[in-house]
Design an enzyme around this catalytic site. Structure first.
Site, short mmCIF file in Angstrom:
data_model
loop_
_atom_site.label_atom_id
_atom_site.label_comp_id
_atom_site.label_asym_id
_atom_site.label_seq_id
_atom_site.Cartn_x
_atom_site.Cartn_y
_atom_site.Cartn_z
N LEU A 211 0.82 -1.21 0.00
CA LEU A 211 0.00 0.00 0.00
C LEU A 211 0.86 1.26 0.00
O LEU A 211 0.54 2.25 -0.66
CB LEU A 211 -0.93 0.00 1.23
CG LEU A 211 -1.80 -1.25 1.42
CD1 LEU A 211 -2.73 -1.08 2.62
CD2 LEU A 211 -2.60 -1.56 0.17
N ASP B 54 13.74 2.65 10.56
CA ASP B 54 12.95 1.77 11.41
C ASP B 54 12.00 2.66 12.21
O ASP B 54 12.45 3.40 13.10
CB ASP B 54 13.88 0.98 12.34
CG ASP B 54 13.10 0.06 13.27
OD1 ASP B 54 11.86 0.09 13.26
OD2 ASP B 54 13.76 -0.67 14.04
N VAL B 55 10.71 2.60 11.89
CA VAL B 55 9.77 3.51 12.56
C VAL B 55 9.67 3.22 14.06
O VAL B 55 9.19 4.05 14.83
CB VAL B 55 8.36 3.48 11.92
CG1 VAL B 55 8.39 3.96 10.49
CG2 VAL B 55 7.71 2.11 12.05
N TYR C 270 -2.48 -7.06 16.83
CA TYR C 270 -2.71 -6.25 15.62
C TYR C 270 -3.95 -5.36 15.80
O TYR C 270 -3.92 -4.16 15.51
CB TYR C 270 -2.88 -7.21 14.43
CG TYR C 270 -2.96 -6.53 13.09
CD1 TYR C 270 -1.82 -6.00 12.48
CD2 TYR C 270 -4.17 -6.44 12.41
CE1 TYR C 270 -1.89 -5.39 11.24
CE2 TYR C 270 -4.24 -5.83 11.16
CZ TYR C 270 -3.10 -5.31 10.58
OH TYR C 270 -3.18 -4.71 9.35
N LYS D 134 -4.22 -1.29 15.73
CA LYS D 134 -5.02 -0.60 14.71
C LYS D 134 -6.21 0.14 15.34
O LYS D 134 -6.61 1.20 14.85
CB LYS D 134 -5.50 -1.60 13.65
CG LYS D 134 -4.35 -2.23 12.86
CD LYS D 134 -3.51 -1.18 12.15
CE LYS D 134 -2.47 -1.77 11.24
NZ LYS D 134 -1.71 -0.76 10.50
N PHE E 37 -6.18 -6.47 1.24
CA PHE E 37 -5.52 -5.92 0.05
C PHE E 37 -4.41 -6.84 -0.43
O PHE E 37 -3.75 -7.50 0.36
CB PHE E 37 -4.98 -4.50 0.35
CG PHE E 37 -6.03 -3.45 0.14
CD1 PHE E 37 -7.12 -3.36 0.98
CD2 PHE E 37 -5.95 -2.57 -0.93
CE1 PHE E 37 -8.13 -2.42 0.78
CE2 PHE E 37 -6.95 -1.62 -1.14
CZ PHE E 37 -8.03 -1.55 -0.29
N THR F 243 -1.21 -7.54 -1.19
CA THR F 243 0.15 -7.06 -0.92
C THR F 243 0.96 -8.23 -0.34
O THR F 243 0.37 -9.25 0.06
CB THR F 243 0.15 -5.93 0.15
OG1 THR F 243 -0.21 -6.52 1.40
CG2 THR F 243 -0.82 -4.81 -0.19
N1 NAD Z 1 -2.72 -5.80 3.04
C1 NAD Z 1 -3.82 -5.79 3.78
O1 NAD Z 1 -4.75 -6.58 3.56
C2 NAD Z 1 -3.98 -4.77 4.88
C3 NAD Z 1 -5.25 -4.67 5.49
C4 NAD Z 1 -5.42 -3.75 6.51
C5 NAD Z 1 -4.38 -2.94 6.91
N2 NAD Z 1 -3.16 -3.07 6.31
C6 NAD Z 1 -2.09 -2.20 6.79
O2 NAD Z 1 -1.56 -1.49 5.69
C7 NAD Z 1 -0.20 -1.15 5.96
C8 NAD Z 1 0.65 -1.57 4.77
O3 NAD Z 1 0.60 -2.98 4.68
P1 NAD Z 1 0.90 -3.77 3.32
O4 NAD Z 1 -0.20 -4.73 3.15
O5 NAD Z 1 1.26 -2.84 2.25
O6 NAD Z 1 2.15 -4.64 3.81
P2 NAD Z 1 3.61 -4.84 3.22
O7 NAD Z 1 4.21 -5.88 4.08
O8 NAD Z 1 3.55 -5.02 1.75
O9 NAD Z 1 4.30 -3.42 3.50
C9 NAD Z 1 4.64 -3.00 4.78
C10 NAD Z 1 5.95 -2.27 4.70
O10 NAD Z 1 6.26 -1.78 6.01
C11 NAD Z 1 7.64 -1.96 6.20
N3 NAD Z 1 7.94 -2.01 7.62
C12 NAD Z 1 7.65 -3.00 8.51
N4 NAD Z 1 8.15 -2.71 9.72
C13 NAD Z 1 8.79 -1.52 9.59
C14 NAD Z 1 9.51 -0.70 10.48
N5 NAD Z 1 9.72 -1.07 11.75
N6 NAD Z 1 10.02 0.47 10.02
C15 NAD Z 1 9.85 0.83 8.72
N7 NAD Z 1 9.18 0.10 7.83
C16 NAD Z 1 8.65 -1.07 8.26
C17 NAD Z 1 7.98 -3.25 5.50
O11 NAD Z 1 9.37 -3.35 5.22
C18 NAD Z 1 7.12 -3.17 4.25
O12 NAD Z 1 7.82 -2.57 3.18
C19 NAD Z 1 0.16 -1.86 7.26
O13 NAD Z 1 0.06 -0.94 8.33
C20 NAD Z 1 -0.92 -2.91 7.41
O14 NAD Z 1 -1.13 -3.25 8.75
C21 NAD Z 1 -2.93 -3.96 5.31
#
Ligand code: NAD
Length: 250
Positions: free
Chosen positions: A18, A53-54, A156, A160, A189, A191
């Site tokens: 995302l 690293d956040v 989680y 959230k 999503f 991903t």
């Molecule tokens: N994909 C889904 O279905 C979904 C649904 C609801 C919420 N989300 C949320 O959307 C957001 C993005 O998720 P996504 O699906 O794109 O996942 P993803 O795993 O593709 O991307 C997440 C990114 O965050 C980075 N990351 C993880 N820990 C980190 C840290 N400590 N410091 C910096 N970067 C860090 C990872 O390296 C990765 O590039 C997340 O917060 C996730 O919880 C995703």
């Protein structure tokens, strides 16, 4: 903030999923984008990739400094960095290990709060722009699990839910300085994170959706995010982006 051209933007988690789609969309709209991620991904046109690293304060400050040197202080922040971490509150081996629970809170919640507050403090020093005198906008990523947490998602869900709850609160605190705060609560999503979801759970979630019955695509998320950034009347709101699905218990 209707015209994004030349505006400095930060996207955490911007190397994947995302965050990557949002970073690309912002760059296409003319913003100067820095992607902050643990993994510095493959090079992307128009996106400055910064290792960050956040969950680590010093790392966040260093990345914000580097982004500011390259693009000026950010007026747009999109927090997408996050981890899944599935665990039962009480499993076969007993109660959840607090260190595992804490890790998810540290990255998802405290990481979001750290970037949001450090970036907002810088935003508040910028000149107001546009007819509303806006200084900036922050979009955080919650999840529909904030409302209908499934079995095994306790940490989680807690992370959230807190992001969702803080949206109106932070918007109230930042309003006097012209900074809006918003959140998106995505459903499922397509991903790398969703690749960890078992196929039967994916089928259940997509078939329970009202319409359309499919995975959300990262571009759907990026589209909404840019609309939220552009629309000055939207503030303090968490928007579900989930094709109308309501999650089952498992
Ligand atoms: N994909 C889904 O279905 C979904 C649904 C609801 C919420 N989300 C949320 O959307 C957001 C993005 O998720 P996504 O699906 O794109 O996942 P993803 O795993 O593709 O991307 C997440 C990114 O965050 C980075 N990351 C993880 N820990 C980190 C840290 N400590 N410091 C910096 N970067 C860090 C990872 O390296 C990765 O590039 C997340 O917060 C996730 O919880 C995703």
């Amino acid at each position: 903030m209707r015209d994004l051209s030349g505006i400095s933007a930060l996207v955490t988690g911007g190397a994947s999923g995302l965050g990557l789609a949002t970073a690309r969309a912002l760059a296409e709209a003319g913003a100067r984008v820095a992607a902050l991620d643990l993994n510095v991904g493959t090079s992307e046109p128009g996106i400055l990739q910064l290792a960050c690293d956040v969950a680590d304060d010093a790392s966040v400050i260093a990345a914000l400094d580097a982004a500011e040197r390259a693009h000026g202080s950010a007026r747009i922040v999109v927090n997408c960095a996050g981890i899944a971490g599935s665990m039962r509150l009480v499993g076969r081996d007993g109660p959840v290990e607090m260190a595992r629970f804490e890790r998810v809170i540290r990255v998802n919640l405290l990481g979001t709060v750290s970037v949001m507050t450090k970036a907002a403090a810088r935003m508040m020093t910028l000149d107001p722009i546009g007819p509303d005198g806006e200084r900036g906008v922050i979009v955080n990523t919650a999840s529909i699990t904030a409302y209908e947490g499934q079995i095994g998602q306790g940490a989680y869900v807690a992370s959230k839910g807190a992001i969702a709850a803080m949206t109106i609160q932070a918007a109230r605190e930042f309003a006097a300085r012209g900074v809006r705060v918003l959140a998106i609560a995505p459903g499922l999503f397509h991903t790398p994170m969703a690749a960890e979801v078992p196929p039967e759970v994916v089928d259940a979630i997509t078939s329970d959706a009202i319409f359309p019955r499919r995975f959300g695509e990262p571009e759907d998320f990026a589209d909404l995010c840019l609309s939220m950034i552009r629309n000055p009347m939207l503030n303090g709101e968490v928007i579900r982006l989930d094709a109308g699905v309501r999650l089952r218990a498992r």
